[in-house]
Design an enzyme around this catalytic site. Sequence first.
Site, PDB file in Angstrom:
ATOM      1  N   ALA A   1      -5.723   0.119  -3.628  1.00 30.36           N
ATOM      2  CA  ALA A   1      -6.699  -0.260  -2.586  1.00 30.36           C
ATOM      3  C   ALA A   1      -6.061  -0.995  -1.418  1.00 30.36           C
ATOM      4  O   ALA A   1      -6.762  -1.489  -0.542  1.00 30.36           O
ATOM      5  CB  ALA A   1      -7.785  -1.140  -3.202  1.00 30.36           C
TER       6      ALA A   1
ATOM      7  N   ARG B   1       1.922  -1.952   6.520  1.00 27.41           N
ATOM      8  CA  ARG B   1       3.295  -1.707   6.968  1.00 27.41           C
ATOM      9  C   ARG B   1       3.467  -0.305   7.551  1.00 27.41           C
ATOM     10  O   ARG B   1       4.449   0.008   8.172  1.00 27.41           O
ATOM     11  CB  ARG B   1       4.275  -1.938   5.804  1.00 27.41           C
TER      12      ARG B   1
ATOM     13  N   GLY C   1      -4.585  -8.976  -2.622  1.00 23.05           N
ATOM     14  CA  GLY C   1      -3.403  -8.988  -3.467  1.00 23.05           C
ATOM     15  C   GLY C   1      -3.599  -8.239  -4.778  1.00 23.05           C
ATOM     16  O   GLY C   1      -4.713  -7.941  -5.197  1.00 23.05           O
ATOM     17  N   THR C   2      -2.432  -7.939  -5.400  1.00 21.41           N
ATOM     18  CA  THR C   2      -2.458  -7.129  -6.619  1.00 21.41           C
ATOM     19  C   THR C   2      -3.175  -7.850  -7.768  1.00 21.41           C
ATOM     20  O   THR C   2      -3.814  -7.211  -8.600  1.00 21.41           O
ATOM     21  CB  THR C   2      -1.024  -6.753  -7.050  1.00 21.41           C
TER      22      THR C   2
ATOM     23  N   LYS D   1      -5.488  37.142   2.345  1.00 20.72           N
ATOM     24  CA  LYS D   1      -6.358  36.052   1.889  1.00 20.72           C
ATOM     25  C   LYS D   1      -7.407  36.648   0.970  1.00 20.72           C
ATOM     26  O   LYS D   1      -8.016  37.650   1.320  1.00 20.72           O
ATOM     27  CB  LYS D   1      -7.025  35.388   3.094  1.00 20.72           C
TER      28      LYS D   1
ATOM     29  N   ASN E   1      -1.040  52.582  -0.462  1.00 24.20           N
ATOM     30  CA  ASN E   1      -0.103  52.353   0.631  1.00 24.20           C
ATOM     31  C   ASN E   1      -0.881  51.995   1.896  1.00 24.20           C
ATOM     32  O   ASN E   1      -1.726  52.765   2.353  1.00 24.20           O
ATOM     33  CB  ASN E   1       0.731  53.610   0.895  1.00 24.20           C
TER      34      ASN E   1
HETATM   35  C1  UD1 Z   1       4.553  -4.920  -5.437  1.00 23.83           C
HETATM   36  C2  UD1 Z   1       4.935  -6.067  -6.374  1.00 23.83           C
HETATM   37  C3  UD1 Z   1       6.461  -6.242  -6.317  1.00 23.83           C
HETATM   38  C4  UD1 Z   1       7.128  -4.952  -6.733  1.00 23.83           C
HETATM   39  C5  UD1 Z   1       6.658  -3.783  -5.847  1.00 23.83           C
HETATM   40  C6  UD1 Z   1       7.154  -2.473  -6.409  1.00 23.83           C
HETATM   41  C7  UD1 Z   1       3.120  -7.722  -6.452  1.00 23.83           C
HETATM   42  C8  UD1 Z   1       2.627  -9.000  -5.932  1.00 23.83           C
HETATM   43  N1  UD1 Z   1       4.285  -7.286  -5.951  1.00 23.83           N
HETATM   44  O1  UD1 Z   1       4.903  -5.319  -4.128  1.00 23.83           O
HETATM   45  O2  UD1 Z   1       6.849  -7.288  -7.213  1.00 23.83           O
HETATM   46  O3  UD1 Z   1       8.525  -5.086  -6.652  1.00 23.83           O
HETATM   47  O4  UD1 Z   1       5.209  -3.712  -5.838  1.00 23.83           O
HETATM   48  O5  UD1 Z   1       6.842  -1.421  -5.539  1.00 23.83           O
HETATM   49  O6  UD1 Z   1       2.504  -7.137  -7.313  1.00 23.83           O
HETATM   50  N2  UD1 Z   1      -3.019  -3.089  -3.841  1.00 23.83           N
HETATM   51  C9  UD1 Z   1      -4.375  -3.173  -4.100  1.00 23.83           C
HETATM   52  N3  UD1 Z   1      -5.051  -4.263  -3.657  1.00 23.83           N
HETATM   53  C10 UD1 Z   1      -4.452  -5.301  -3.033  1.00 23.83           C
HETATM   54  C11 UD1 Z   1      -3.060  -5.217  -2.785  1.00 23.83           C
HETATM   55  C12 UD1 Z   1      -2.374  -4.093  -3.205  1.00 23.83           C
HETATM   56  O7  UD1 Z   1      -4.967  -2.262  -4.696  1.00 23.83           O
HETATM   57  O8  UD1 Z   1      -5.154  -6.259  -2.690  1.00 23.83           O
HETATM   58  C13 UD1 Z   1      -2.289  -1.875  -4.278  1.00 23.83           C
HETATM   59  C14 UD1 Z   1      -1.671  -1.099  -3.113  1.00 23.83           C
HETATM   60  O9  UD1 Z   1      -2.529  -0.069  -2.649  1.00 23.83           O
HETATM   61  C15 UD1 Z   1      -0.404  -0.515  -3.724  1.00 23.83           C
HETATM   62  C16 UD1 Z   1      -0.080  -1.467  -4.875  1.00 23.83           C
HETATM   63  O10 UD1 Z   1      -1.214  -2.267  -5.100  1.00 23.83           O
HETATM   64  O11 UD1 Z   1      -0.637   0.786  -4.223  1.00 23.83           O
HETATM   65  C17 UD1 Z   1       1.090  -2.374  -4.546  1.00 23.83           C
HETATM   66  O12 UD1 Z   1       0.800  -3.112  -3.389  1.00 23.83           O
HETATM   67  P1  UD1 Z   1       1.884  -3.369  -2.267  1.00 23.83           P
HETATM   68  O13 UD1 Z   1       1.278  -4.177  -1.207  1.00 23.83           O
HETATM   69  O14 UD1 Z   1       2.539  -2.098  -1.915  1.00 23.83           O
HETATM   70  O15 UD1 Z   1       2.889  -4.299  -3.108  1.00 23.83           O
HETATM   71  P2  UD1 Z   1       4.420  -4.580  -2.793  1.00 23.83           P
HETATM   72  O16 UD1 Z   1       4.518  -5.569  -1.705  1.00 23.83           O
HETATM   73  O17 UD1 Z   1       5.143  -3.314  -2.622  1.00 23.83           O
HETATM   74 CA    CA Z   2       4.491  -1.124  -2.574  1.00 28.09          CA
END
Ligand code: UD1
Ligand code: CA
Length: 455
Positions: free
Chosen positions: A15, A20, A80-81, A334, A360
């Site tokens: 999500a 970036r 955040g994750t 198609k 043919n």
């Molecule tokens: C994350 C890890 C990092 C790891 C890296 C590997 C964390 C805090 N960091 O960093 O340690 O080395 O992945 O690729 O876990 N997402 C959500 N909701 C949110 C934030 C993110 O669903 O609120 C999802 C994103 O869509 C993505 C995934 O979680 O698919 C990872 O998020 P991203 O922001 O890419 O994390 P990284 O900074 O890459």
């Molecule tokens: Ca990532």
Amino acid sequence: MNPFSKDIIIVILAAGKSSRMGLKTSKVLFPVAGRPMVCGVLDIAHKYAKNAVYVVVSPEVDRALAGENVHTIVQKDPRGTGHAFALALDEIMTKDPEMASKKIIVLLGDMPLLAPSDLSTLLDNSQDAPLTVMGMRPPCADGYGRLCVQNDRLMRIVESKDATDAEKAIDLCHTGIMCMDGDFAQKAIPQLVPSPITGELYLTDLVRLASRATYCQGPWEHFMGVNTRQELMQAERAMQERLRGKAFDQGAYLISPETTFLSYDTVFSPGVVVHPMVCFGPGVVLESDVTIYSGSVLEHCCIQHDASIGPFARIRAGTVLGPFGQIGNFVETKNAIFGQYSQAKHLSYIGDADIGDHVNIGAGVITCNYDGHSKKMTRLDDGVFVGSQTTFIAPIHVGKNATIGAGSIITKSVEPETLALSRVEQKSIPLRAHSKHLNRIKKGASETPVGNLDE
Ligand code: UD1
Ligand code: CA
């Protein structure tokens, strides 16, 4: 490979904001080898947890996953994750009363190069601790969380943006994948606190909260996280390399592999030869001894054994080319099914057609399948011979062994074993003495330029 288990729950975090990439569209919907990144991760998740796959999504990704066998949880405001996982956990607790005794695997939606074997490695190593993290040693650790290990014990994970110089020097990185006990997740998630630097909840902080955390390692090539457009390009390149290798393993020969673009699901068979510069969209099956010549583009089709395509052919959805068939240069097909030994070798459009064996089709044949409202079929039975520059105004049925004279516009069905012709009769009319055309020719002849070779 670890078989599917009902004691495994999988959560995919997908999500995030894609900030970036500077995108409005979610990055997890970007295709790698012809399918959205998140769908590749989903596919692997389903091999391990059929009805227990939970995906945290944005509203947009939620729409894209409609119809998939997953539980989606919408995270409207990504924080955040750790926050994403907490939302998933709430949903799991309401859906699965036995979750506390199960293993929960967390995957990320932005890791298109993941392989099924990686989950087996993780599960095999996750028996001794409530939390096990999948680590890797990539050649460049930038952007990845670092695993801080003491005496073989995982103490914590520090995010790249929060790491000190000493921590940045650690080459053991977090892939983003972990496996935890359900009861541990239940207890630990409410204890996560926002990072003082970013204000986000980090899932990686779970390590500090575990009585014991372990880690294992997998091949870094499988865990690339796609955060930027450059990384998307690198992931596509790596995936193409992997798929080309698989094509060779299936018995195909790609003459110029770096110019063959494959889909995640392209199926090859022994004896297939692919000439330079060919693109495969999704859903292509090539049976044994098929040849694809340069410049061809194929999608959602089946090319049966010993048939050939191209050069410069466009084979669209619903095409089946029978054994020993040939579709040649500048032909588009198609929703067209060809029997065995049938051919359309030059400059044609064959759409919504059912074509028998040994048919043919000459040069420049068009099936007019669309009248602006609906699609109509052209049926050519076995042994039909279609002269060049024929136009079929569908619906049309041409009976067995009939011949269509070149240049015909066919508006009515044709009986078997007959010749159908609809050419305007040719006439010869002498030109008038004062015709401009004749005058020009005569004048031209009297003004033959000096130096003409005839002199
Ligand atoms: C994350 C890890 C990092 C790891 C890296 C590997 C964390 C805090 N960091 O960093 O340690 O080395 O992945 O690729 O876990 N997402 C959500 N909701 C949110 C934030 C993110 O669903 O609120 C999802 C994103 O869509 C993505 C995934 O979680 O698919 C990872 O998020 P991203 O922001 O890419 O994390 P990284 O900074 O890459
Ligand atoms: Ca990532």
